[in-house]
Enzyme design. Structure first.
Site, short mmCIF file in Angstrom:
data_model
loop_
_atom_site.label_atom_id
_atom_site.label_comp_id
_atom_site.label_asym_id
_atom_site.label_seq_id
_atom_site.Cartn_x
_atom_site.Cartn_y
_atom_site.Cartn_z
CD GLU A 118 -3.09 -0.87 2.19
OE1 GLU A 118 -3.03 0.13 2.94
OE2 GLU A 118 -4.02 -1.70 2.24
CG ASP A 122 -3.42 3.77 2.30
OD1 ASP A 122 -4.67 3.74 2.29
OD2 ASP A 122 -2.74 3.68 3.32
CD GLU A 158 -7.92 4.27 3.95
OE1 GLU A 158 -7.27 3.44 4.61
OE2 GLU A 158 -7.41 5.23 3.36
#
Length: 614
Positions: free
Chosen positions: A441, A471, A528
Protein backbone atom coordinates in the site's frame (compact mmCIF):
# COMPACT_ATOMS: atom_id res chain seq x y z
CA UNK A 1 61.18 11.24 -34.52
CA UNK A 2 59.97 7.68 -34.29
CA UNK A 3 61.03 5.51 -31.36
CA UNK A 4 63.38 2.63 -32.12
CA UNK A 5 61.67 -0.72 -32.71
CA UNK A 6 63.16 -3.42 -30.48
CA UNK A 7 63.12 -6.56 -32.68
CA UNK A 8 64.04 -10.05 -31.48
CA UNK A 9 65.31 -12.21 -34.40
CA UNK A 10 65.49 -15.99 -34.06
CA UNK A 11 67.95 -17.07 -36.80
CA UNK A 12 71.01 -19.35 -36.90
CA UNK A 13 72.30 -18.32 -40.37
CA UNK A 14 74.41 -15.15 -40.65
CA UNK A 15 73.50 -14.48 -44.29
CA UNK A 16 69.78 -14.86 -43.69
CA UNK A 17 70.02 -12.57 -40.65
CA UNK A 18 71.75 -9.97 -42.83
CA UNK A 19 69.02 -10.24 -45.49
CA UNK A 20 66.32 -9.67 -42.84
CA UNK A 21 68.17 -6.63 -41.53
CA UNK A 22 68.46 -5.14 -45.00
CA UNK A 23 64.73 -5.61 -45.72
CA UNK A 24 63.87 -3.81 -42.49
CA UNK A 25 65.93 -0.77 -43.46
CA UNK A 26 62.80 0.48 -45.27
CA UNK A 27 60.69 0.42 -42.09
CA UNK A 28 59.31 3.83 -40.99
CA UNK A 29 60.90 3.48 -37.56
CA UNK A 30 64.57 2.71 -36.85
CA UNK A 31 65.10 -0.94 -35.87
CA UNK A 32 67.42 -2.39 -33.26
CA UNK A 33 67.84 -6.14 -33.89
CA UNK A 34 68.89 -8.64 -31.23
CA UNK A 35 69.60 -12.14 -32.56
CA UNK A 36 69.27 -15.50 -30.74
CA UNK A 37 69.55 -19.06 -32.15
CA UNK A 38 68.33 -21.39 -29.36
CA UNK A 39 65.51 -21.95 -26.88
CA UNK A 40 67.82 -20.97 -24.03
CA UNK A 41 68.80 -17.75 -25.74
CA UNK A 42 65.14 -16.92 -26.45
CA UNK A 43 64.11 -17.51 -22.81
CA UNK A 44 66.91 -15.27 -21.57
CA UNK A 45 66.11 -12.51 -24.08
CA UNK A 46 62.41 -12.49 -23.21
CA UNK A 47 63.16 -11.83 -19.55
CA UNK A 48 65.76 -9.12 -20.10
CA UNK A 49 63.74 -6.41 -21.83
CA UNK A 50 60.47 -5.47 -23.51
CA UNK A 51 60.26 -6.38 -27.22
CA UNK A 52 58.11 -4.78 -29.91
CA UNK A 53 58.10 -7.81 -32.24
CA UNK A 54 59.64 -11.25 -32.88
CA UNK A 55 60.75 -12.56 -36.32
CA UNK A 56 61.67 -16.23 -36.37
CA UNK A 57 63.13 -18.60 -38.94
CA UNK A 58 61.02 -21.74 -39.14
CA UNK A 59 63.97 -24.16 -39.12
CA UNK A 60 66.65 -23.62 -36.49
CA UNK A 61 68.86 -26.61 -35.60
CA UNK A 62 67.34 -28.27 -32.54
CA UNK A 63 64.66 -25.61 -32.28
CA UNK A 64 61.75 -24.94 -34.70
CA UNK A 65 59.69 -21.82 -35.24
CA UNK A 66 56.52 -23.33 -33.79
CA UNK A 67 58.31 -24.13 -30.54
CA UNK A 68 59.60 -20.55 -30.46
CA UNK A 69 56.05 -19.29 -31.04
CA UNK A 70 54.69 -21.32 -28.11
CA UNK A 71 57.49 -20.04 -25.89
CA UNK A 72 56.79 -16.40 -26.85
CA UNK A 73 53.02 -16.80 -26.37
CA UNK A 74 53.55 -18.13 -22.83
CA UNK A 75 55.42 -14.92 -22.11
CA UNK A 76 53.18 -12.44 -23.98
CA UNK A 77 50.05 -13.47 -25.87
CA UNK A 78 49.91 -10.21 -27.88
CA UNK A 79 53.55 -9.74 -28.93
CA UNK A 80 53.70 -9.62 -32.77
CA UNK A 81 55.32 -12.82 -34.12
CA UNK A 82 56.19 -13.42 -37.79
CA UNK A 83 57.58 -16.66 -39.20
CA UNK A 84 60.14 -16.63 -42.04
CA UNK A 85 60.90 -19.82 -44.01
CA UNK A 86 62.37 -21.02 -47.26
CA UNK A 87 60.00 -24.03 -47.32
CA UNK A 88 56.80 -24.14 -45.34
CA UNK A 89 53.82 -26.29 -46.16
CA UNK A 90 50.18 -25.22 -46.04
CA UNK A 91 49.48 -27.44 -43.00
CA UNK A 92 52.37 -25.88 -41.07
CA UNK A 93 51.27 -22.39 -42.04
CA UNK A 94 47.71 -23.02 -40.84
CA UNK A 95 48.99 -24.50 -37.56
CA UNK A 96 51.24 -21.49 -37.06
CA UNK A 97 48.38 -19.03 -37.57
CA UNK A 98 46.13 -21.00 -35.20
CA UNK A 99 48.91 -21.01 -32.60
CA UNK A 100 49.09 -17.21 -32.65
CA UNK A 101 51.51 -16.27 -35.44
CA UNK A 102 50.61 -12.94 -37.04
CA UNK A 103 51.97 -13.81 -40.48
CA UNK A 104 54.48 -15.97 -42.31
CA UNK A 105 56.84 -14.79 -45.08
CA UNK A 106 58.69 -16.95 -47.60
CA UNK A 107 62.40 -16.16 -47.93
CA UNK A 108 61.89 -16.05 -51.70
CA UNK A 109 59.51 -13.12 -51.10
CA UNK A 110 61.33 -11.42 -48.26
CA UNK A 111 60.20 -8.01 -49.51
CA UNK A 112 56.86 -8.74 -47.77
CA UNK A 113 58.56 -8.73 -44.36
CA UNK A 114 58.79 -4.97 -43.83
CA UNK A 115 55.11 -4.23 -44.72
CA UNK A 116 53.93 -7.20 -42.63
CA UNK A 117 55.97 -6.08 -39.64
CA UNK A 118 54.82 -2.46 -40.07
CA UNK A 119 51.17 -3.62 -40.08
CA UNK A 120 51.62 -5.69 -36.90
CA UNK A 121 53.46 -2.89 -35.09
CA UNK A 122 50.57 -0.53 -35.80
CA UNK A 123 48.03 -3.13 -34.67
CA UNK A 124 50.03 -3.69 -31.47
CA UNK A 125 50.15 0.07 -30.84
CA UNK A 126 46.38 0.27 -31.28
CA UNK A 127 45.91 -2.62 -28.84
CA UNK A 128 48.15 -0.89 -26.30
CA UNK A 129 46.28 2.40 -26.69
CA UNK A 130 42.96 0.60 -26.32
CA UNK A 131 44.21 -1.22 -23.22
CA UNK A 132 45.42 2.06 -21.73
CA UNK A 133 42.07 3.72 -22.40
CA UNK A 134 40.20 0.74 -20.94
CA UNK A 135 42.37 0.72 -17.84
CA UNK A 136 41.92 4.46 -17.38
CA UNK A 137 38.16 4.14 -17.80
CA UNK A 138 38.04 1.24 -15.35
CA UNK A 139 40.08 3.18 -12.81
CA UNK A 140 37.80 6.19 -13.32
CA UNK A 141 34.68 4.11 -12.75
CA UNK A 142 36.23 2.53 -9.65
CA UNK A 143 37.06 6.01 -8.38
CA UNK A 144 33.57 7.37 -9.06
CA UNK A 145 32.02 4.35 -7.34
CA UNK A 146 33.66 5.47 -4.09
CA UNK A 147 34.12 9.23 -4.49
CA UNK A 148 32.06 12.33 -5.08
CA UNK A 149 32.97 13.79 -8.50
CA UNK A 150 32.36 17.41 -7.48
CA UNK A 151 34.61 17.50 -4.39
CA UNK A 152 36.82 14.42 -4.67
CA UNK A 153 35.75 13.34 -1.18
CA UNK A 154 34.63 9.83 -0.31
CA UNK A 155 30.97 9.19 -1.11
CA UNK A 156 28.32 7.54 1.05
CA UNK A 157 29.27 3.94 0.26
CA UNK A 158 32.97 4.53 1.07
CA UNK A 159 31.99 6.39 4.26
CA UNK A 160 29.94 3.40 5.44
CA UNK A 161 32.83 1.08 4.56
CA UNK A 162 35.18 3.23 6.64
CA UNK A 163 32.68 3.20 9.51
CA UNK A 164 32.49 -0.60 9.38
CA UNK A 165 36.29 -0.83 9.48
CA UNK A 166 36.36 1.54 12.45
CA UNK A 167 33.67 -0.47 14.25
CA UNK A 168 35.74 -3.61 13.85
CA UNK A 169 38.93 -1.92 15.03
CA UNK A 170 37.46 -0.05 18.00
CA UNK A 171 37.94 -1.76 21.34
CA UNK A 172 35.26 -2.25 23.95
CA UNK A 173 34.54 0.85 25.98
CA UNK A 174 35.41 3.17 23.09
CA UNK A 175 32.38 4.75 21.45
CA UNK A 176 32.42 6.12 17.92
CA UNK A 177 30.74 9.28 16.71
CA UNK A 178 29.55 10.15 13.22
CA UNK A 179 28.98 13.83 12.45
CA UNK A 180 26.81 15.08 9.59
CA UNK A 181 27.05 18.68 8.38
CA UNK A 182 23.85 19.76 6.62
CA UNK A 183 24.17 22.82 4.35
CA UNK A 184 21.09 24.80 3.41
CA UNK A 185 20.05 27.12 0.62
CA UNK A 186 22.21 25.63 -2.13
CA UNK A 187 19.12 24.95 -4.22
CA UNK A 188 18.33 28.66 -4.41
CA UNK A 189 21.92 29.44 -5.39
CA UNK A 190 21.72 26.84 -8.14
CA UNK A 191 18.47 28.31 -9.47
CA UNK A 192 20.07 31.74 -9.83
CA UNK A 193 23.70 30.99 -10.64
CA UNK A 194 23.66 27.40 -11.92
CA UNK A 195 25.27 24.18 -10.76
CA UNK A 196 28.90 25.33 -11.38
CA UNK A 197 28.47 27.92 -8.63
CA UNK A 198 27.18 25.29 -6.23
CA UNK A 199 30.01 22.92 -7.13
CA UNK A 200 32.52 25.69 -6.40
CA UNK A 201 30.95 26.24 -2.96
CA UNK A 202 31.00 22.52 -2.22
CA UNK A 203 34.66 22.21 -3.23
CA UNK A 204 35.61 25.12 -1.00
CA UNK A 205 33.54 23.72 1.88
CA UNK A 206 35.27 20.34 1.45
CA UNK A 207 38.68 22.04 1.55
CA UNK A 208 37.76 23.90 4.74
CA UNK A 209 36.41 20.76 6.39
CA UNK A 210 39.61 18.83 5.62
CA UNK A 211 41.73 21.64 7.03
CA UNK A 212 39.64 21.83 10.20
CA UNK A 213 39.53 18.06 10.79
CA UNK A 214 42.92 16.54 9.94
CA UNK A 215 42.87 12.76 10.00
CA UNK A 216 39.06 12.45 10.00
CA UNK A 217 38.74 11.84 6.23
CA UNK A 218 35.42 13.58 5.48
CA UNK A 219 32.85 12.38 2.95
CA UNK A 220 30.10 13.97 0.90
CA UNK A 221 27.14 11.65 1.48
CA UNK A 222 24.31 13.59 -0.19
CA UNK A 223 23.70 16.73 -2.23
CA UNK A 224 24.05 19.12 0.73
CA UNK A 225 25.60 16.85 3.37
CA UNK A 226 29.11 16.11 4.56
CA UNK A 227 30.06 13.49 7.14
CA UNK A 228 32.98 12.91 9.51
CA UNK A 229 33.83 9.89 11.62
CA UNK A 230 35.41 10.44 15.03
CA UNK A 231 37.02 7.16 16.08
CA UNK A 232 37.42 6.23 18.81
CA UNK A 233 36.05 8.77 21.26
CA UNK A 234 38.85 9.11 23.78
CA UNK A 235 37.37 12.30 25.20
CA UNK A 236 33.99 13.13 26.71
CA UNK A 237 31.01 13.38 24.37
CA UNK A 238 30.73 17.11 25.07
CA UNK A 239 34.28 17.61 23.81
CA UNK A 240 33.48 15.68 20.65
CA UNK A 241 30.48 17.91 20.08
CA UNK A 242 32.61 20.98 20.64
CA UNK A 243 35.16 19.70 18.12
CA UNK A 244 32.41 19.06 15.57
CA UNK A 245 31.00 22.55 16.13
CA UNK A 246 34.46 23.95 15.46
CA UNK A 247 34.55 22.13 12.11
CA UNK A 248 31.09 23.50 11.27
CA UNK A 249 32.17 27.07 11.98
CA UNK A 250 35.40 26.67 10.02
CA UNK A 251 33.51 25.35 7.00
CA UNK A 252 30.46 27.62 6.85
CA UNK A 253 30.91 30.63 9.12
CA UNK A 254 32.79 32.62 6.46
CA UNK A 255 31.02 33.52 3.18
CA UNK A 256 31.97 31.80 -0.06
CA UNK A 257 33.49 33.99 -2.77
CA UNK A 258 31.64 34.20 -6.07
CA UNK A 259 32.01 36.11 -9.32
CA UNK A 260 29.16 38.45 -8.37
CA UNK A 261 30.04 38.83 -4.70
CA UNK A 262 29.68 36.37 -1.85
CA UNK A 263 27.32 33.56 -0.85
CA UNK A 264 26.47 32.83 2.76
CA UNK A 265 25.47 29.22 3.47
CA UNK A 266 23.72 28.34 6.71
CA UNK A 267 24.53 24.89 8.06
CA UNK A 268 23.70 22.66 11.04
CA UNK A 269 25.22 19.50 12.39
CA UNK A 270 23.91 16.27 13.81
CA UNK A 271 25.89 13.78 15.85
CA UNK A 272 25.24 10.12 16.59
CA UNK A 273 27.40 8.52 19.26
CA UNK A 274 27.34 4.72 19.26
CA UNK A 275 29.20 1.71 20.55
CA UNK A 276 30.77 -0.65 17.97
CA UNK A 277 28.22 -3.43 18.55
CA UNK A 278 25.18 -1.22 19.08
CA UNK A 279 23.94 -0.55 15.54
CA UNK A 280 24.92 -0.81 11.90
CA UNK A 281 27.01 1.89 10.24
CA UNK A 282 24.11 2.73 7.93
CA UNK A 283 21.76 3.22 10.89
CA UNK A 284 24.25 5.42 12.74
CA UNK A 285 24.77 7.57 9.65
CA UNK A 286 21.04 7.92 9.07
CA UNK A 287 20.53 8.90 12.69
CA UNK A 288 23.15 11.63 12.38
CA UNK A 289 21.50 12.81 9.15
CA UNK A 290 18.10 12.94 10.81
CA UNK A 291 19.56 14.93 13.70
CA UNK A 292 21.19 17.41 11.31
CA UNK A 293 17.96 17.82 9.33
CA UNK A 294 15.91 18.45 12.47
CA UNK A 295 18.51 20.89 13.77
CA UNK A 296 18.35 22.88 10.57
CA UNK A 297 14.55 22.74 10.42
CA UNK A 298 14.33 24.07 14.01
CA UNK A 299 16.94 26.76 13.49
CA UNK A 300 19.48 25.01 15.73
CA UNK A 301 23.23 24.92 15.11
CA UNK A 302 23.51 21.33 16.29
CA UNK A 303 21.50 18.46 17.62
CA UNK A 304 23.14 15.70 19.58
CA UNK A 305 21.85 15.34 23.07
CA UNK A 306 19.19 16.89 25.31
CA UNK A 307 21.46 19.36 27.10
CA UNK A 308 21.94 21.31 23.86
CA UNK A 309 18.34 21.31 22.62
CA UNK A 310 15.01 22.91 23.45
CA UNK A 311 12.42 20.92 25.37
CA UNK A 312 10.55 19.73 22.27
CA UNK A 313 13.73 18.60 20.55
CA UNK A 314 14.91 16.88 23.73
CA UNK A 315 11.62 15.02 24.04
CA UNK A 316 11.84 13.98 20.39
CA UNK A 317 15.36 12.66 20.82
CA UNK A 318 14.40 10.81 24.00
CA UNK A 319 11.51 9.24 22.11
CA UNK A 320 13.90 8.27 19.31
CA UNK A 321 16.21 6.54 21.75
CA UNK A 322 13.31 4.61 23.26
CA UNK A 323 12.11 3.69 19.78
CA UNK A 324 15.57 2.57 18.65
CA UNK A 325 15.86 0.38 21.74
CA UNK A 326 12.36 -1.02 21.11
CA UNK A 327 13.39 -1.97 17.56
CA UNK A 328 16.61 -3.61 18.75
CA UNK A 329 14.83 -5.48 21.56
CA UNK A 330 11.92 -6.58 19.36
CA UNK A 331 9.30 -4.62 21.30
CA UNK A 332 7.25 -3.56 18.28
CA UNK A 333 4.16 -5.58 17.49
CA UNK A 334 1.76 -6.11 14.60
CA UNK A 335 -2.01 -5.82 14.66
CA UNK A 336 -4.20 -6.67 11.70
CA UNK A 337 -7.36 -5.00 10.44
CA UNK A 338 -9.36 -7.26 8.12
CA UNK A 339 -10.73 -6.25 4.75
CA UNK A 340 -13.99 -7.87 3.70
CA UNK A 341 -15.94 -8.29 0.50
CA UNK A 342 -18.25 -5.29 0.61
CA UNK A 343 -21.43 -7.19 -0.21
CA UNK A 344 -20.79 -10.59 1.40
CA UNK A 345 -18.63 -9.80 4.41
CA UNK A 346 -16.17 -12.60 3.61
CA UNK A 347 -12.63 -11.76 4.72
CA UNK A 348 -10.48 -11.02 1.65
CA UNK A 349 -7.34 -9.70 3.27
CA UNK A 350 -5.87 -7.78 6.17
CA UNK A 351 -3.71 -4.72 6.66
CA UNK A 352 -0.67 -5.08 8.93
CA UNK A 353 -0.43 -2.14 11.33
CA UNK A 354 2.57 -1.39 13.56
CA UNK A 355 1.97 -1.02 17.28
CA UNK A 356 4.34 0.05 20.05
CA UNK A 357 3.62 -0.24 23.75
CA UNK A 358 6.37 1.33 25.85
CA UNK A 359 6.66 0.18 29.47
CA UNK A 360 6.68 3.81 30.66
CA UNK A 361 4.88 5.74 27.94
CA UNK A 362 2.18 3.14 27.34
CA UNK A 363 0.65 2.80 23.87
CA UNK A 364 2.45 5.22 21.55
CA UNK A 365 0.29 6.29 18.55
CA UNK A 366 1.63 5.28 15.11
CA UNK A 367 1.28 8.91 14.05
CA UNK A 368 4.04 9.68 16.58
CA UNK A 369 6.51 6.84 16.16
CA UNK A 370 6.21 5.95 12.45
CA UNK A 371 7.57 9.37 11.32
CA UNK A 372 10.44 8.86 13.77
CA UNK A 373 11.19 5.50 12.16
CA UNK A 374 11.49 7.29 8.83
CA UNK A 375 13.60 10.17 10.18
CA UNK A 376 16.05 7.85 11.93
CA UNK A 377 16.34 5.55 8.94
CA UNK A 378 15.04 2.56 10.91
CA UNK A 379 12.01 2.21 8.65
CA UNK A 380 13.85 -0.06 6.19
CA UNK A 381 14.77 -2.69 8.78
CA UNK A 382 11.33 -2.43 10.42
CA UNK A 383 9.62 -2.90 7.04
CA UNK A 384 11.59 -6.11 6.48
CA UNK A 385 10.52 -7.28 9.94
CA UNK A 386 6.86 -6.44 9.19
CA UNK A 387 6.97 -8.54 6.02
CA UNK A 388 8.68 -11.47 7.75
CA UNK A 389 6.34 -11.33 10.74
CA UNK A 390 3.26 -11.13 8.48
CA UNK A 391 4.39 -14.18 6.55
CA UNK A 392 5.05 -16.07 9.81
CA UNK A 393 1.57 -15.22 11.16
CA UNK A 394 0.07 -16.26 7.83
CA UNK A 395 1.80 -19.64 8.05
CA UNK A 396 0.50 -20.04 11.61
CA UNK A 397 -3.08 -19.41 10.45
CA UNK A 398 -2.68 -21.86 7.60
CA UNK A 399 -1.42 -24.53 10.03
CA UNK A 400 -4.73 -24.17 11.89
CA UNK A 401 -6.71 -24.72 8.71
CA UNK A 402 -7.81 -21.09 8.41
CA UNK A 403 -8.31 -19.50 4.99
CA UNK A 404 -5.27 -17.27 4.69
CA UNK A 405 -5.77 -13.73 3.35
CA UNK A 406 -3.26 -11.55 1.56
CA UNK A 407 -1.48 -9.18 3.97
CA UNK A 408 -1.17 -5.49 3.05
CA UNK A 409 1.90 -3.59 4.29
CA UNK A 410 2.52 0.15 4.01
CA UNK A 411 5.53 1.49 2.10
CA UNK A 412 7.18 4.78 3.09
CA UNK A 413 8.65 7.38 0.78
CA UNK A 414 12.18 6.61 2.02
CA UNK A 415 11.84 2.98 1.00
CA UNK A 416 10.58 3.76 -2.48
CA UNK A 417 13.45 6.20 -2.95
CA UNK A 418 15.98 3.46 -2.20
CA UNK A 419 17.49 2.08 -5.41
CA UNK A 420 17.49 -1.48 -4.05
CA UNK A 421 13.90 -1.47 -2.70
CA UNK A 422 12.47 -3.82 -5.34
CA UNK A 423 15.41 -6.25 -5.35
CA UNK A 424 15.57 -6.31 -1.55
CA UNK A 425 11.85 -7.09 -1.14
CA UNK A 426 11.94 -9.57 -4.01
CA UNK A 427 14.76 -11.49 -2.32
CA UNK A 428 12.90 -11.42 1.01
CA UNK A 429 9.73 -12.86 -0.53
CA UNK A 430 11.64 -15.34 -2.69
CA UNK A 431 13.15 -16.95 0.41
CA UNK A 432 9.62 -17.61 1.69
CA UNK A 433 8.15 -18.36 -1.78
CA UNK A 434 5.41 -15.90 -0.85
CA UNK A 435 5.20 -13.14 -3.48
CA UNK A 436 1.43 -13.64 -3.74
CA UNK A 437 0.99 -13.28 0.03
CA UNK A 438 1.88 -9.58 0.22
CA UNK A 439 0.15 -6.42 -0.97
CA UNK A 440 1.98 -3.09 -0.98
CA UNK A 441 0.00 0.00 0.00
CA UNK A 442 1.59 3.22 -1.24
CA UNK A 443 0.10 6.65 -0.64
CA UNK A 444 -0.77 8.75 -3.65
CA UNK A 445 1.56 11.60 -2.64
CA UNK A 446 4.51 9.19 -2.35
CA UNK A 447 3.90 7.83 -5.85
CA UNK A 448 3.78 11.32 -7.31
CA UNK A 449 7.27 12.20 -5.97
CA UNK A 450 8.97 10.01 -8.57
CA UNK A 451 6.43 8.55 -10.95
CA UNK A 452 8.86 6.87 -13.35
CA UNK A 453 11.02 5.42 -10.57
CA UNK A 454 7.93 4.06 -8.79
CA UNK A 455 6.60 2.54 -11.99
CA UNK A 456 9.83 0.62 -12.59
CA UNK A 457 10.18 -0.68 -9.02
CA UNK A 458 6.52 -1.56 -8.50
CA UNK A 459 6.22 -3.14 -11.95
CA UNK A 460 9.13 -5.44 -11.10
CA UNK A 461 7.46 -6.58 -7.89
CA UNK A 462 4.00 -6.83 -9.44
CA UNK A 463 5.42 -9.01 -12.18
CA UNK A 464 6.58 -11.38 -9.45
CA UNK A 465 3.07 -11.65 -7.98
CA UNK A 466 3.05 -8.84 -5.40
CA UNK A 467 -0.24 -6.90 -5.34
CA UNK A 468 -0.02 -3.06 -5.38
CA UNK A 469 -2.63 -0.53 -4.27
CA UNK A 470 -2.83 3.26 -3.77
CA UNK A 471 -3.66 4.20 -0.19
CA UNK A 472 -5.64 7.37 0.73
CA UNK A 473 -6.70 7.79 -2.89
CA UNK A 474 -8.20 11.17 -3.66
CA UNK A 475 -6.05 13.18 -1.26
CA UNK A 476 -3.14 13.63 -3.67
CA UNK A 477 -2.79 15.29 -7.04
CA UNK A 478 -2.26 12.45 -9.46
CA UNK A 479 -3.51 12.86 -13.01
CA UNK A 480 -5.45 10.30 -14.98
CA UNK A 481 -2.45 9.73 -17.27
CA UNK A 482 -0.28 8.81 -14.28
CA UNK A 483 -2.98 6.62 -12.78
CA UNK A 484 -3.29 4.67 -16.03
CA UNK A 485 0.48 4.12 -16.20
CA UNK A 486 1.04 2.98 -12.64
CA UNK A 487 1.26 -0.81 -12.10
CA UNK A 488 -1.74 -1.09 -9.75
CA UNK A 489 -4.30 -3.65 -8.67
CA UNK A 490 -6.51 -1.53 -6.42
CA UNK A 491 -7.22 1.93 -4.99
CA UNK A 492 -8.28 2.67 -1.40
CA UNK A 493 -10.79 5.48 -1.02
CA UNK A 494 -9.62 7.81 1.75
CA UNK A 495 -11.69 7.66 4.95
CA UNK A 496 -12.55 11.37 4.75
CA UNK A 497 -14.59 10.76 1.59
CA UNK A 498 -16.33 7.75 3.13
CA UNK A 499 -17.25 9.78 6.23
CA UNK A 500 -18.77 12.58 4.13
CA UNK A 501 -20.53 10.59 1.40
CA UNK A 502 -23.90 10.13 3.16
CA UNK A 503 -24.28 13.68 4.41
CA UNK A 504 -23.09 15.59 1.35
CA UNK A 505 -24.09 15.30 -2.28
CA UNK A 506 -20.56 16.27 -3.30
CA UNK A 507 -19.15 13.48 -1.12
CA UNK A 508 -21.44 10.90 -2.73
CA UNK A 509 -20.47 12.12 -6.19
CA UNK A 510 -16.75 11.90 -5.37
CA UNK A 511 -16.99 8.33 -4.06
CA UNK A 512 -19.13 7.24 -6.99
CA UNK A 513 -16.67 8.88 -9.39
CA UNK A 514 -13.64 7.18 -7.80
CA UNK A 515 -15.32 3.77 -7.99
CA UNK A 516 -16.33 4.30 -11.61
CA UNK A 517 -12.86 5.54 -12.59
CA UNK A 518 -11.10 2.66 -10.87
CA UNK A 519 -13.36 0.04 -12.45
CA UNK A 520 -12.87 1.65 -15.85
CA UNK A 521 -9.14 1.11 -15.34
CA UNK A 522 -9.82 -2.51 -14.23
CA UNK A 523 -8.81 -1.75 -10.64
CA UNK A 524 -10.51 -3.00 -7.51
CA UNK A 525 -11.78 -0.49 -4.96
CA UNK A 526 -11.37 -0.66 -1.18
CA UNK A 527 -13.20 1.82 1.07
CA UNK A 528 -11.39 2.50 4.35
CA UNK A 529 -12.91 4.07 7.44
CA UNK A 530 -16.25 2.26 7.14
CA UNK A 531 -17.88 2.82 10.55
CA UNK A 532 -21.61 2.18 10.02
CA UNK A 533 -23.78 -0.44 8.38
CA UNK A 534 -25.39 2.33 6.34
CA UNK A 535 -22.01 3.25 4.83
CA UNK A 536 -21.30 -0.40 3.97
CA UNK A 537 -24.68 -0.85 2.26
CA UNK A 538 -24.28 2.35 0.27
CA UNK A 539 -20.79 1.37 -0.86
CA UNK A 540 -22.09 -2.06 -1.85
CA UNK A 541 -24.81 -0.47 -3.99
CA UNK A 542 -22.17 1.67 -5.73
CA UNK A 543 -20.19 -1.48 -6.59
CA UNK A 544 -17.31 -0.97 -4.15
CA UNK A 545 -15.37 -4.25 -3.96
CA UNK A 546 -14.01 -4.29 -0.41
CA UNK A 547 -14.49 -2.45 2.89
CA UNK A 548 -12.25 -1.84 5.87
CA UNK A 549 -13.04 -0.01 9.09
CA UNK A 550 -14.27 -0.19 12.67
CA UNK A 551 -17.73 -1.46 11.62
CA UNK A 552 -16.10 -4.63 10.35
CA UNK A 553 -13.37 -4.92 12.98
CA UNK A 554 -10.84 -2.89 14.89
CA UNK A 555 -7.14 -3.72 14.44
CA UNK A 556 -6.39 -6.87 16.43
CA UNK A 557 -3.46 -9.16 17.30
CA UNK A 558 -2.66 -12.11 15.04
CA UNK A 559 -4.30 -14.65 17.37
CA UNK A 560 -7.53 -12.66 17.45
CA UNK A 561 -7.59 -12.34 13.66
CA UNK A 562 -7.27 -16.11 13.47
CA UNK A 563 -10.40 -16.39 15.66
CA UNK A 564 -12.15 -13.79 13.50
CA UNK A 565 -11.43 -15.65 10.26
CA UNK A 566 -12.26 -19.05 11.75
CA UNK A 567 -15.62 -17.82 13.07
CA UNK A 568 -16.41 -16.03 9.82
CA UNK A 569 -15.89 -19.20 7.79
CA UNK A 570 -17.89 -21.34 10.23
CA UNK A 571 -20.81 -18.88 10.31
CA UNK A 572 -20.97 -18.66 6.54
CA UNK A 573 -21.25 -22.44 6.31
CA UNK A 574 -23.99 -22.56 8.94
CA UNK A 575 -26.16 -19.84 7.36
CA UNK A 576 -27.74 -21.31 4.20
CA UNK A 577 -30.12 -18.39 3.75
CA UNK A 578 -27.22 -15.95 3.47
CA UNK A 579 -25.04 -18.38 1.55
CA UNK A 580 -27.59 -18.59 -1.24
CA UNK A 581 -27.60 -14.82 -1.81
CA UNK A 582 -26.60 -13.85 -5.35
CA UNK A 583 -23.91 -11.19 -5.60
CA UNK A 584 -23.41 -9.59 -8.98
CA UNK A 585 -19.63 -8.94 -8.76
CA UNK A 586 -16.68 -10.67 -10.45
CA UNK A 587 -15.16 -11.65 -7.11
CA UNK A 588 -18.42 -12.96 -5.60
CA UNK A 589 -18.17 -15.52 -2.83
CA UNK A 590 -20.83 -17.14 -0.60
CA UNK A 591 -22.34 -14.44 1.61
CA UNK A 592 -21.60 -14.24 5.31
CA UNK A 593 -22.56 -11.77 8.04
CA UNK A 594 -20.36 -8.77 8.70
CA UNK A 595 -18.86 -8.95 12.18
CA UNK A 596 -17.70 -6.10 14.35
CA UNK A 597 -14.66 -6.99 16.42
CA UNK A 598 -14.44 -5.28 19.81
CA UNK A 599 -12.40 -7.70 21.96
CA UNK A 600 -10.56 -11.02 21.83
CA UNK A 601 -13.72 -13.03 21.08
CA UNK A 602 -16.50 -12.28 18.63
CA UNK A 603 -19.83 -10.93 19.87
CA UNK A 604 -22.32 -13.72 20.42
CA UNK A 605 -19.72 -16.48 20.04
CA UNK A 606 -18.84 -18.83 22.93
CA UNK A 607 -15.30 -18.22 24.17
CA UNK A 608 -14.89 -21.94 24.92
CA UNK A 609 -14.84 -22.92 21.24
CA UNK A 610 -11.64 -24.60 19.98
CA UNK A 611 -10.77 -21.58 17.84
CA UNK A 612 -11.32 -19.13 20.66
CA UNK A 613 -9.29 -21.06 23.19
CA UNK A 614 -6.35 -21.93 20.96
Amino acid sequence: MHPTVQLLLIEDDDDDALLVARELDDLEEPVAITRVDSAEGLALALTRQRWDAVVSDYLVPGFCGLAALRQVRRFDEHLPFILVSSTIGEDVAVEAMRSGACDYVMKSRLARLAPALQRELRAAAERRDHAVRERAQRERLEYLACHDPATGLANRSLMIERMNVARSAAGSGHDLAVVVLQAGGLGRIEEVHGSPAVDAILREAARRIMEASPGCRPARIAAERFALLVTPLAQAASEAIAAASSVLRAAFERPFAAADGEHTVRAALGIEQFAPGEMTAETALRNAEAAAQRAQANGLAQLAYAGHMGQDAAATLAMERRLRRAVIDGKLDLHYQPKVHCASGIVTGAEALLRWHDHELGAVPPSVFVPLLEETGLIGDVFDWVVERSLADRRAWAARGIVVPRIAVNVSVLQLRAADFATRLDALLARAAAHDAIELEVTESVLMEDVQGCIEKLATLRGRGVRVSIDDFGTGFSSLSYLARLPLDAVKIDRTFVAAMLGQATGRTLVEGIIGLAHALHLEVVAEGVETEEQRRFLSRLGCDEAQGFWIARPMPAAALGIFMHSDARTAAQTPALASTTIDTPSARPAAPVWRYECATLPGKPSTSPAASS
